[in-house]
Scaffold this active site. Structure first.
Site, short mmCIF file in Angstrom:
data_model
loop_
_atom_site.label_atom_id
_atom_site.label_comp_id
_atom_site.label_asym_id
_atom_site.label_seq_id
_atom_site.Cartn_x
_atom_site.Cartn_y
_atom_site.Cartn_z
N PRO A 1 -11.58 -29.92 -75.58
CA PRO A 1 -10.51 -30.82 -76.30
C PRO A 1 -11.14 -32.02 -76.65
O PRO A 1 -11.87 -32.70 -75.72
CB PRO A 1 -9.30 -30.83 -75.42
N CYS A 2 -10.67 -32.58 -77.95
CA CYS A 2 -11.60 -33.85 -78.33
C CYS A 2 -10.52 -34.62 -79.02
O CYS A 2 -10.82 -35.56 -79.80
CB CYS A 2 -12.56 -33.48 -79.42
N GLN A 3 -9.17 -34.74 -78.64
CA GLN A 3 -8.17 -35.62 -79.12
C GLN A 3 -8.60 -37.21 -78.90
O GLN A 3 -8.37 -37.81 -79.71
CB GLN A 3 -7.00 -35.17 -78.30
N PHE B 1 -11.16 -38.53 -79.56
CA PHE B 1 -12.19 -38.97 -80.52
C PHE B 1 -11.34 -39.64 -81.59
O PHE B 1 -12.02 -40.48 -82.43
CB PHE B 1 -12.99 -37.75 -81.02
#
Length: 393
Positions: A219-221, A223
């Site tokens: 998950p890269c929320q 970013f």
């Protein structure tokens, strides 16, 4: 033969009344205004996606299968003809999971497992594309979920050597469907942020000569805000853990999957930070692949991004399209009818985890899903459907 997970969810009395008015390809706009619904009132005032309260069309791919495809209002998940929502198995087929892949856990968990998965045939296309650049076809799957991405790589004869997932019900599905390679060391349940779990994943490389790939979709929320350098955003730690594993294992390549939004977060700065983090540990990162699932045999309009990096400086291009509405040299995308047309009929709130049925395949895609043919034969049959002028392409 046995068919698993062919279960349709319940519709409330209000939802049932709504569903009766929605034709194939229709949506909330077809529901009469006299049917009481506060949500519909809000949608009518502000406007809403045309996929809300939608019914699938047989002659087109489905819309994106979400983690709530059992809910009427969330997307277009009504069966094209039958008065019910699509079943768990039908959702799995639209995600290109073969019928032999069985989902476990609660029904709620099964919906999430399927909705969160990377479509198997989309992952297969990526696996095929990078195969010529690898000496070792072994891989570790991080954030594995139920196993959609792993299944795609297994279709291309890669060897699964280890995986990690935090959610126990997802991992129960993963473990049962990969029982032939399971032992107490290589399928690891737990958070990758736990140093003991991370060490188990990293140390597994000592059991084999060389790891070809590390794959996964962290998950890269976070970013979208201050970037993974922000130590206060715990969501970014998962991405850093992915980088740590790649750095320690030193595979020949890595494949990181994510949503298209990752390309535009903070006007591209987030993507630059991702690329920079892999370059710092010695990897050459290719231009990200932004892929539409329907172009690779998945009967679903779903977009995903794959970031591929290699230790050797290779220039790897995105997979070539296999299906297209715009290219006369390619077969049309797989439709909902191709995907689920031969499955047994159901009524709403019916079905069993396991049923005995003599259902028959009605398309090359269903033959693939039922294990009657492999992908190569499936695609050959699709090419044969082209007009004579292009049948030998």
């Amino acid at each position: 033969m046995k068919l698993y997970n062919h279960i349709s969810p319940r519709l409330s009395d209000l939802e049932w009344e709504m569903a009766k008015h929605i034709p194939a390809g229709g949506n909330w706009q077809n529901i009469p205004v006299h049917i009481p619904s506060k949500r519909l009132e809000q949608i009518r005032k502000s406007g809403g996606r045309t996929t809300y309260y939608g019914r699938l069309l047989y002659d087109k791919p489905s819309f994106t299968i979400t983690t709530y495809f059992n809910r009427l209002g969330n997307s277009s998940n009504l069966h094209p003809e039958q008065q019910r929502m699509i079943s768990i198995r039908e959702g799995a087929r639209l995600q290109s999971f073969r019928d032999s892949f069985v989902f476990y856990g609660s029904k709620t968990s099964q919906y999430k497992q399927i909705g969160n998965a990377v479509p198997t045939l989309l992952a297969r296309a990526v696996a095929e594309t990078i195969k010529p650049y690898l000496k070792n076809k072994t891989f570790i799957d991080l954030f594995s979920g139920a196993g959609g991405m792993s299944e795609g790589f297994l279709m291309e004869d890669y060897k699964l050597v280890a995986s990690n997932e935090i959610e126990k019900h997802y991992f129960e599905t993963y473990k049962r469907n990969h029982s032939s390679i399971f032992n107490s060391d290589n399928l690891i349940l737990g958070s990758i942020t736990d140093e003991n779990i991370k060490e188990k994943v990293i140390n597994f490389k000592n059991n084999i000569a060389k790891v070809g790939l590390v794959i996964g979709g962290p998950p890269c929320q976070g970013f979208s805000y201050a970037g993974w350098r922000n130590p206060n955003d715990t969501r970014n730690q998962l991405f850093q853990d992915f980088v740590d594993v790649v750095d320690s294992v030193k595979p020949e390549a890595f494949v990181m999957e994510n949503v298209p939004g990752i390309l535009t977060m903070r006007k591209g700065e987030a993507l630059n930070e991702i690329i920079e983090s892999f370059e710092k540990i010695g990897y050459k990162v290719n231009k990200p692949f932004k892929l539409s699932a329907e172009n690779y045999g998945v009967p679903q309009r779903r977009k995903r991004v794959f970031i591929v990096g290699t230790l050797i400086d290779f220039n790897i291009e995105a997979p070539e399209k296999l299906f297209s509405l715009d290219d006369d040299n390619l077969p049309n995308p797989i439709t909902v009818r191709d995907a689920i047309g031969g499955l047994p009929e159901l009524k709403t709130d019916s079905g069993e985890f396991e049923i005995q049925s003599e259902y028959k395949s009605t398309s090359p895609y269903e033959c693939l899903m039922m294990g009657e043919i492999d992908f190569k034969e499936f695609y050959s049959k699709c090419l044969q459907s082209l007009p004579i002028a292009f049948s030998n392409v």
